[in-house]
Structure formats: C-alpha cells, structure tokens
Scaffold this motif. Structure first.
Motif, PDB file in Angstrom:
ATOM      1  N   PRO A 116      -0.743   2.515   6.043  1.00  0.00           N
ATOM      2  CA  PRO A 116      -0.502   3.420   5.593  1.00  0.00           C
ATOM      3  C   PRO A 116      -1.575   5.007   6.127  1.00  0.00           C
ATOM      4  CG  PRO A 116      -0.905   1.933   3.620  1.00  0.00           C
ATOM      5  CD  PRO A 116      -0.389   1.729   5.049  1.00  0.00           C
ATOM      6  N   ALA A 164      -2.482   9.217   2.066  1.00  0.00           N
ATOM      7  CA  ALA A 164      -1.968   8.557   1.202  1.00  0.00           C
ATOM      8  C   ALA A 164      -2.593   8.163   0.271  1.00  0.00           C
ATOM      9  CB  ALA A 164      -0.774   7.335   2.126  1.00  0.00           C
ATOM     10  N   VAL A 165      -3.402   6.915   0.292  1.00  0.00           N
ATOM     11  CA  VAL A 165      -3.952   7.489  -1.576  1.00  0.00           C
ATOM     12  C   VAL A 165      -4.301   8.172  -2.364  1.00  0.00           C
ATOM     13  CG1 VAL A 165      -5.649   5.382   0.163  1.00  0.00           C
ATOM     14  CG2 VAL A 165      -6.274   6.740  -0.097  1.00  0.00           C
ATOM     15  N   ARG A 166      -4.131   9.828  -1.819  1.00  0.00           N
ATOM     16  CA  ARG A 166      -4.746  10.648  -2.792  1.00  0.00           C
ATOM     17  C   ARG A 166      -3.590  11.372  -2.535  1.00  0.00           C
ATOM     18  NH1 ARG A 166     -10.378  12.061   0.909  1.00  0.00           N
ATOM     19  NH2 ARG A 166     -11.372  10.485   0.850  1.00  0.00           N
ATOM     20  N   TRP A 167      -2.489  10.426  -3.056  1.00  0.00           N
ATOM     21  CA  TRP A 167      -1.128  11.522  -3.066  1.00  0.00           C
ATOM     22  C   TRP A 167      -1.634  12.386  -4.529  1.00  0.00           C
ATOM     23  CZ3 TRP A 167       3.122  13.826  -1.669  1.00  0.00           C
ATOM     24  CH2 TRP A 167       3.200  14.346  -2.695  1.00  0.00           C
ATOM     25  N   ARG A 199       4.187  10.295  -9.105  1.00  0.00           N
ATOM     26  CA  ARG A 199       4.442   8.855  -8.284  1.00  0.00           C
ATOM     27  C   ARG A 199       5.845   8.616  -8.842  1.00  0.00           C
ATOM     28  NH1 ARG A 199       0.305   7.216  -5.279  1.00  0.00           N
ATOM     29  NH2 ARG A 199      -1.485   8.481  -6.162  1.00  0.00           N
ATOM     30  N   THR A 234       5.738  -0.704   1.400  1.00  0.00           N
ATOM     31  CA  THR A 234       4.698  -0.539   1.384  1.00  0.00           C
ATOM     32  C   THR A 234       3.764   0.894   0.723  1.00  0.00           C
ATOM     33  OG1 THR A 234       4.580  -0.050   3.574  1.00  0.00           O
ATOM     34  CG2 THR A 234       3.479   1.332   2.959  1.00  0.00           C
ATOM     35  N   LEU A 235       5.808   1.716   0.219  1.00  0.00           N
ATOM     36  CA  LEU A 235       5.566   2.841  -1.289  1.00  0.00           C
ATOM     37  C   LEU A 235       4.555   1.865  -1.669  1.00  0.00           C
ATOM     38  CD1 LEU A 235       8.662   4.950  -0.801  1.00  0.00           C
ATOM     39  CD2 LEU A 235       6.150   4.958   0.544  1.00  0.00           C
ATOM     40  N   SER A 246       2.916  -0.088  -2.674  1.00  0.00           N
ATOM     41  CA  SER A 246       1.323  -1.365  -2.660  1.00  0.00           C
ATOM     42  C   SER A 246       0.077   0.913  -2.850  1.00  0.00           C
ATOM     43  CB  SER A 246       0.910  -0.955  -1.436  1.00  0.00           C
ATOM     44  OG  SER A 246       1.119  -0.578  -0.100  1.00  0.00           O
ATOM     45  N   LEU A 247       1.237   1.367  -2.723  1.00  0.00           N
ATOM     46  CA  LEU A 247       0.449   2.817  -3.050  1.00  0.00           C
ATOM     47  C   LEU A 247       0.609   3.212  -4.717  1.00  0.00           C
ATOM     48  CD1 LEU A 247       1.274   4.709   0.583  1.00  0.00           C
ATOM     49  CD2 LEU A 247      -1.042   3.571  -0.379  1.00  0.00           C
ATOM     50  N   LEU A 306       5.997   9.149   5.620  1.00  0.00           N
ATOM     51  CA  LEU A 306       4.608   8.489   6.129  1.00  0.00           C
ATOM     52  C   LEU A 306       4.298   8.254   7.239  1.00  0.00           C
ATOM     53  CD1 LEU A 306       2.332   7.066   4.021  1.00  0.00           C
ATOM     54  CD2 LEU A 306       4.207   4.751   3.853  1.00  0.00           C
TER      55      LEU A 306
END
Length: 341
Positions: free
Chosen positions: A220, A234-237, A241, A258-259, A261-262, A312
């Motif tokens: 992602p 994606a990792v800084r959204w 949540r 995948t979502l 995992s984030l 994404l």
C-alpha cells in the motif's frame, strides 16, 4: 450491506472446496477435454496463430477470480520502460462498449466505454492501449497506431490465436488452485498441468520466491481523494480509523486485509467484479465517515465522488531474480524458444 453476485458465491464454493461441487464433475470433464483440444489445434498448426513482429508478454491466469493481474501489468510497464522498451498494451476490454473495435483507449474515455482496467492502465501510465476481443486485431492496430516495440496482453492466456513470446501466469498464493478442478466444478480455466508449460508463474502474496513460482507483494502506498486529488501516505492517514471499505474486484478480501494491516476498522460493501456504478447503487454509502475503495473502483466512481471518498494506490514488488528471468526470456529469439519447447 453486501451485494453478492453468483460469481462470488461460486468463488467461495470453489476455494472452500465445497463437497456438493462433485455433482458438476461430468461437465468439468467435458470442459477440460474441449479446452485441451482447442489449445492443441493452435499449437499443432491445425488452426492459424498470428505471431506479432515484436515480443509479446501474455499476463493471464488459469483460475477464475482476482489474482493481481492489473498490478502486475502496471509493474511490467514501468520496469520494461526503464529497460528501454517502448511498451504498448492490448486488452479484451471486459464489458467495454466503444463506438467500434479495435479501439485506442484515451485517458478521457468513460470506463463504461473502454472498460475499468484499460482505463486504469492508461490514466496511471499513459501507455498506448488498444481493446478488442480479437487479440490479433488489437495487436495489429496497436502496432499501426503507436510506436511500440513490445506488447503486453492484459489477460488472453487462453486466446491462442495470438502468438506470444512469454507466458506469465498469476496465482493468488493463499487461494491457490482451489479444488483444482476445471469449470464449472472448480475455478480452473485449463487443467492444472498447464502451469508446467508456461514461462513464469507469479504468486501474489507469497512470502518469497520458490520452486513453485516467483513472489509478488502488493504494498500500500497512497490514499488519494477522488474529489480533490489530495494524496496522503497510507501509513500516515490522519482521519478516523472507522471507515467503509468498498470493493468490486475479483478478490475483495485481499483489499480488506490490506486495510486491516493499516489499522483500519470497517464495514464492507462488496460488488461484483467489473460492476457498473451509478448514483442509485452508491447512495447507500454512509456520509458520516470516509469511504475507501480500490483504484479499479475509483476510475468508475470519479464522477460521483463525495469529498470523503478515497482510493488506495498499491504497487507491486518483485525480486531481482524475477527481473533477470523475464529479461532472459525476452532475449531469446522466438524461433529458438519454439525449438527448445
């Protein structure tokens, strides 16, 4: 809410190895014989096969259901361009309704005209791309209309009227071949033995390369707002949540994982692969929290987008070993490859 198609229910049965499927075995046996006979007719010269004058890579599968073909094609376009190739793409254009075939896809085309996957490829990469159910006709038109010296066929493994330099088969590592039976008893478009004759097998989600195939990992990258174009890693959204996850692809569970995992939590909206979206279908989406979807869905929803709709973007990662194997296959003249087989 979850809009489940007959295809999704069959996919669950095939990959869940449902016991009742044995009732379809006679039809499956007939399908296998017809598929094998058809392939033999082309390879033996009984039926004509057109070989393009430039290298052609078929990216296909022998299973029904999402395997990661589109991310693989995107990776190939960028990788081969970096090697100096002028890349073009051909596609059936599933569900497309252009004014005529063959059709050169434009970035401004409505996905309803050209198909969702061709639209995604052209908008993302600016690659010359022609759609036509007749793959040789698509390839000829591409060569006549664009300056390309390598063609990627998005799907078409079973379209034997089109000759190919490299056969690349995608598999979902987790689901594998399901019950390893041909349609309609199982998800196979050709018998499992077909994998022994292809050039490259790529397993989407495999932890590493192995004797059973090369690994592809989908990583992602960015969340992109459909309405504004805003991009956020994606990792800084920074937003909530709790979201709604929407997918109309062959294997929606991979997107949902995948979502997860984030660190997102979500309710799901599942639509059939290649679904057509309009306001009446999408009005059930909640307006009080973000909606996250795949890039393939986003190309069809852009004109309907609300300010809290995001897609994404993912990128494929493959090993240097795979890169070397691919370049080696492209360096072997087609006539020499036939003699080796």
């Amino acid at each position: 809410m979850s809009s489940q198609s007959l295809e999704q229910r069959l996919l669950r049965a095939w990959y869940g190895k449902a016991a009742w499927l044995w009732l379809l075995r006679p039809l499956s046996a007939l399908y296998c014989r017809v598929a094998a006979r058809r392939r033999h007719a082309y390879l033996s010269g009984e039926r004509d096969q057109w070989q393009p004058p430039v290298p052609l890579i078929v990216v296909g599968n022998i299973t029904v259901g999402g395997t990661g073909k589109t991310p693989m094609v995107l990776w190939l376009i960028e990788f081969l361009r970096a090697q100096g190739y002028r890349v073009g793409v051909i596609s059936r254009g599933y569900g497309a309704k252009p004014p005529h075939f063959p059709w050169m896809v434009s970035a401004t085309d409505d996905p309803a005209v050209c198909g969702d996957e061709p639209s995604l490829l052209v908008r993302r990469c600016g690659v010359p791309l022609v759609i036509d159910p007749d793959r040789p006709a698509a390839a000829r038109h591409l060569l006549a209309s664009a300056d390309v010296d390598l063609i990627i066929s998005d799907d078409g493994l079973q379209h034997y009227a089109l000759g190919r330099t490299v056969e690349l088969v995608m598999l979902d590592h987790e689901r594998g071949l399901g019950n390893a039976r041909c349609l309609p008893e199982g998800p196979l478009r050709e018998p499992a033995e077909r994998l022994e004759s292809v050039d490259l097998v790529v397993r989407n989600g495999a932890p590493g390369d192995s004797s059973n195939g090369f690994s592809m990992q989908l990583l992602p990258q960015t969340l992109i707002n459909l309405a504004t174009g805003e991009r956020i890693a994606a990792v800084r959204w920074p937003g909530p949540r709790q979201v709604t996850a929407m997918a109309g692809i062959g294997n929606p569970q991979r997107f949902f994982r995948t979502l997860e995992s984030l660190a997102f939590t979500f309710d799901t909206r599942i639509f059939p692969d290649h679904a057509h979206y309009d306001a009446s279908i999408l009005e059930s989406l909640p307006g009080d929290r973000p909606v996250l979807m795949t890039e393939k869905d986003a190309v069809k929803c852009a004109g309907l987008a609300q300010v809290n709709w995001w897609y994404l973007s993912v990128e494929a990662h493959l090993s240097e070993t795979f890169e070397a194997a691919l370049l080696n296959l492209l360096s072997v003249p087609h006539s020499e490859k036939i003699e080796q087989e």
